[in-house]
Design a protein around this motif. Structure first.
Motif, short mmCIF file in Angstrom:
data_model
loop_
_atom_site.label_atom_id
_atom_site.label_comp_id
_atom_site.label_asym_id
_atom_site.label_seq_id
_atom_site.Cartn_x
_atom_site.Cartn_y
_atom_site.Cartn_z
N ILE A 170 49.82 49.34 26.60
CA ILE A 170 48.36 49.35 26.63
C ILE A 170 47.92 49.93 25.29
O ILE A 170 48.35 51.02 24.93
N ASP A 200 52.35 48.70 35.08
CA ASP A 200 51.76 47.71 35.99
C ASP A 200 52.77 47.26 37.04
O ASP A 200 52.45 47.13 38.22
N ASN A 210 44.85 46.33 27.62
CA ASN A 210 46.08 46.17 28.41
C ASN A 210 46.74 44.82 28.11
O ASN A 210 46.28 43.76 28.53
#
Lengths: 136, 327, 494
Positions: free
Chosen positions: A61, B47, B133
């Protein structure tokens, strides 16, 4: 992040995969087979995520001042694969529930016996016999 | 850390092979999934860790338990000799180890997989997509078509469960009669907790651009909120809020929303799922496109998971009524 | 907006999006119509695509507008277009047939989800045929697989459930093997795009990771295509599935798996590596020969006609594996011809059995006694399909076997030619069993039925006629198979 030397990481993952694979092909209980299948797949996911890891890398990220990230592509592939895996598991378990209802068992050997018996009952000789008995 | 996690994983796996009590094996599977998720965290896959925890440890374990409730807790001792399976497993394992002999070491930044396709996602997604992201960028845009396929896989699983188990639509509903007995404290706690669970789901849905999250995880959390409500407040209560028949329509609408975004970009003169057609500037289009498809994913996942839960719990009620079911 | 530019994705989108549409409309009759129209349109797109490919050469379509290898690419060459026509064409015919058969075999409440799932199966199969990205192939493979497990479980007999479960376990093991293989390839190439892989792999042919990846993908696909001895899931799955599903899967699903195998072996890897450097050619020939003989032998002893044909399918897949194993141009041409012709035969045969089940309630051998008196058209269609399966001159089956034998003789491998002939002799035995029962035995007195409805007869007749047409007029198929195999032999570079 990984403190592992070389390939050792992969080998443990292979051991885990094979443990799951073993459960699938050796166990007679259908529920346990599905659990094994899920173990097998979950361990295959670890293989991909290990592949994606970069020493000293960062969660993919974007952040100011960080240039080294882990590879996001395998993460995406495994997100997809996890979803596929849970879908297959749900279908498999649903089938098991119906198998239990119609056969009364979820053990592979017993299912096979019942199937074989039914196959034999389908052969013409016996059908004729049954038909004759009915006529009588 | 790694060593600890990997050895715990190994122990769990071995225990799962040896135990005959399927309830325990399922619990071990849940633990295994959690450990896997923790391991993913240490490998920077935040994630994936989130999803594995929600799906592997959450949804899959619950489904397995629901199945065991119907099929019985103990398995028989296998009658076959394990020789052939062991042989197959050894050969496969040996092939895998052989395959890793030339593999790049874990974490090598110069490995081909890190230097060919991936760098573009890392270096240019900020300009091309405009969200931090990268996993979301790749998931919803660069490889958005895979994710469309994935959403259809979930949709298909929903259809499959409806077909195989059926949805007892006209089945009796017992509002107020709970599966786990009447527990006042639990009710109060859940009543207070529920809004937060749903809010959290909404946050996860909308936050996918910036941190871990997205439609898939949000759908799972949203559905688990409803499942919790159903468990505590009575069988069928959640059905009064969302009738099962609507659920499959919602699932259909979710996938159609995703595919519809693609069709819109076709009509706007760009390729299928090229979101840059959706707005003046390409990044604004990407934002809008990703937002919409994530909502589509969220709706489908939510509806399908709830459908599956209803289908399994519906079967359990039939089994109880007719005296069938596991010991 | 020019639609013709977007044909590659429209072929898939039509069945894919029609599926949720069925659920939204939620009417049984309407969902049949939607399914039929979607597959018909998809077939039309496939025909247009084939024309485009023949004029302009390979078409590339960038999904999401991202250039490969960063985005997913659809890549349609002659072979893809050929497979698309096969899958969508047969799906259309099967659906034309489906209406009454499904109304009879599937309970009313489940008809809508049945068609929605059928559409997903078709979309998955077509998606595999056009994708130029290995992971995308995996995703669409799983769409079609999960849909197939479900469809098979809908058979009326409880054994359908057990068969579906077995298929699910085997299929998922196969899919996971493919996933592991893709992971190994990605480790050393960093890409998932087929063209890109084909460019990067030759430098890595000695790499052990790549070799292991190759092995895992091959075994995984072998499970999906029921390559002997990984075929154990197939006979029961085809026997107990609803008639329409048996027909569709027998005609298309395993063929698509063969297509995947060809792509991986010859385009992503190359002929020299897959069938020369690796010993796969010998393995394919050995397994193929065993499959031809053993599965044909087993077929002879079957009394359920659907199961008999299922074993015959395992044998026919053996022919295809053997032809690929020959690793030369004529072998590949023969393999491709047999993919097409076998789809025609099994389509005609399984549809005829579907009509028989519709009228008589089952597909047992003894029920077929004297079928010619009640259902002459169905009986003739079974006869034509059977003759084609044997490979009688004048039928499509003869053409592919002819090319196969030529390919073996080109290499001087006459024992293989003998095995192919032996397979045909065995086929004569099991087909004769059916023919004798249908044409020469008197029907049980209790039975009084008439021919199946027109909507069932028409697709059956089209397929039976196609078996004869492509047996007499070989230009279309042979030319296509010939050019497609030229592309394959050249490898992925073009």
């Amino acid at each position: 992040m990984s403190h592992f030397p070389g390939l050792f990481n992969y080998w443990i993952v292979i051991f885990l995969m094979m443990a799951g694979f073993y459960v699938v092909i050796s166990q007679g209980n259908l529920v346990k087979k599905i659990i094994g299948l899920s173990l097998f797949q979950a361990s295959a996911f670890i293989l991909y995520i290990s592949e994606a890891n970069v020493d000293g890398g960062h969660v993919p990220i974007l952040e100011e001042g960080i240039t080294l990230y882990s590879n996001p592509l395998p993460h995406v592939l495994i997100l997809t694969a996890i979803v596929v895996s849970v879908s297959t598991t749900a279908v498999g378990l649903a089938l098991i529930v119906r198998i239990k209802e119609t056969y009364g068992t979820v053990e592979e050997d017993e299912l096979q016996e019942i199937d074989n018996a039914q196959d034999e009952a389908d052969t013409p000789d016996q059908k004729q016999q049954i038909a004759e008995e009915k006529e009588i | 850390m790694d060593i600890a996690l990997l050895s715990m994983l190994s122990i769990t796996a071995i225990a799962a092979i040896r135990l005959r009590d399927l309830f325990a094996v399922t619990m071990l599977f849940g633990i295994y999934s959690f450990l896997t998720a923790a391991f993913f965290l240490t490998l920077d896959a935040i994630d994936v860790a989130f999803t594995e925890a929600a799906v592997g440890a959450g949804v899959t374990t619950v489904l397995m338990l629901a199945t065991l409730r119907l099929t019985g807790r103990y398995e028989q001792t296998p009658k076959h000799s394990p020789l052939i399976p062991i042989l197959v497993v050894c050969i496969t394992g040996a092939a895998l180890v052989y395959g890793t002999l030339d593999a790049p070491t874990v974490g090598d930044p110069e490995a081909p997989s890190q230097t060919h396709v991936a760098p573009r996602y890392i270096q240019q997604s900020a300009d091309e997509i405009g969200i931090p992201n990268m996993v979301t960028s790749v998931l919803a845009s660069y490889r958005g078509y895979d994710t469309l396929g994935e959403t259809f896989v979930i949709f298909c699983a929903g259809l499959a469960v409806i077909i195989i188990l059926g949805l007892q639509d006209s089945g009796e509903i017992h509002p107020g009669r709970s599966a786990i007995g009447d527990q006042l404290v639990l009710r109060v706690v859940i009543k207070m907790l529920l809004p937060f669970i749903l809010l959290f789901a909404l946050y996860v849905q909308l936050h996918g651009d910036y941190g871990a999250g997205g439609g898939f995880q949000a759908g799972v959390i949203f559905a688990s909120g409803f499942i919790l409500y159903d468990l505590v407040f009575g069988e069928g209560d959640a059905r009064l809020i969302i009738p099962p028949n609507w659920l499959r329509r919602m699932a259909a609408l979710g996938v159609l929303l995703y595919a519809g975004v693609g069709v819109t970009t076709l009509i706007m003169g760009k390729n299928f799922l090229d979101y840059s057609a959706l707005a003046e500037s390409p990044t604004a289009g990407q934002h809008l496109g990703i937002f919409l498809v994530e909502i589509g994913v969220g709706i489908t996942v939510f509806s399908v998971i709830l459908t599956i839960f209803f289908a399994f719990s519906g079967r359990a009620r039939i089994a109880v009524k007719t005296g069938r079911g596991g010991s | 907006m020019s639609l013709s530019l977007h044909l590659p994705v429209l072929v898939i989108l039509l069945p894919l999006m029609a599926s949720p549409l069925c659920i939204l409309i939620d009417r049984a009759r309407a969902s049949w119509l939607i399914t039929l129209i979607a597959s018909l349109l998809s077939f039309y797109c496939s025909v247009l695509l084939l024309q485009q490919v023949q004029i302009t050469g390979t078409i590339s379509y960038e999904l999401g507008g991202w250039q490969p290898p960063w985005g997913i690419e659809y890549r349609i060459d002659l072979l893809s277009a050929f497979m698309l026509i096969l899958v969508t064409g047969l799906a259309t015919l099967v659906l034309l047939f489906a209406r009454y058969s499904v109304e009879q075999e599937i309970s009313k409440l489940r008809i809508v989800p049945f068609y929605a799932t059928l559409l997903l199966a078709i979309a998955g199969l077509t998606g595999i045929c056009v994708s130029g990205d290995v992971f995308n192939v995996f995703v669409f493979l799983e769409i079609s697989s999960i849909a197939s497990y479900t469809l098979i479980s809908m058979g009326r007999d409880r054994r359908a459930l057990n068969a579906a479960f077995k298929y699910l376990v085997m299929g998922t093991i196969g899919a996971t093997f493919i996933l592991i293989g893709i992971g190994f390839l990605y480790m050393h190439t960093g890409t998932l795009n087929m063209q890109d892989l084909a460019g990067r792999l030759p430098a890595l042919y000695d790499n052990r990771t790549i070799r292991a990846g190759f092995a895992f993908i091959t075994v995984g696909i072998g499970l999906k295509l029921a390559l002997f001895p990984l075929h154990l899931w197939l006979p029961n799955a085809y026997t107990y599935a609803p008639s329409v599903v048996s027909a569709l899967l027998a005609a298309t699903a395993t063929k698509v798996a063969v297509y995947m195998l060809l792509r991986f072996l010859l385009n992503i890897f190359s002929l020299d590596f897959s069938l020369d450097a690796m010993p796969l050619d010998l393995i394919l020939i050995a397994l193929g020969s065993t499959a031809i003989i053993s599965a044909s032998l087993v077929a002879i002893f079957q009394v359920n006609l659907k199961r008999l044909l299922a074993y015959s399918s395992v044998a026919q897949l053996g022919y295809i594996a053997l032809a690929i194993g020959l690793a030369n141009h004529s072998g590949l041409t023969a393999a491709m011809l047999h993919i097409f012709n076998h789809a025609l035969m099994k389509g005609a045969l399984f549809l005829s059995l579907g009509a028989m089940v519709y009228k008589l309630g089952d597909a047992e051998l003894h029920s077929s006694q004297g079928l010619i008196r009640h259902m002459p058209l169905t009986s003739v269609s079974i006869l034509v399909g059977g003759l084609s399966l044997i490979g009688i001159p004048g039928t499509a089956g003869f053409i592919s076997k002819w090319y196969m034998i030529q390919a073996t003789l080109e290499l001087g491998l006459w024992p293989l030619a003998l095995i192919i002939l032996a397979g045909s002799v065995l086929a004569v035995i099991y087909i004769w069993k059916i023919v004798e029962s249908i044409f020469f035995q008197s029907p049980p007195s209790t039975v009084a039925v008439h021919e199946a409805p027109v909507s069932m007869i028409v697709p059956m007749a089209i397929l039976a006629a196609a078996n004869i047409y492509f047996g007499l007029n070989t230009h279309l198929t042979v030319d296509l198979a010939d050019s497609a195999s030229t592309l394959l032999v050249m490898g992925g570079g073009q």
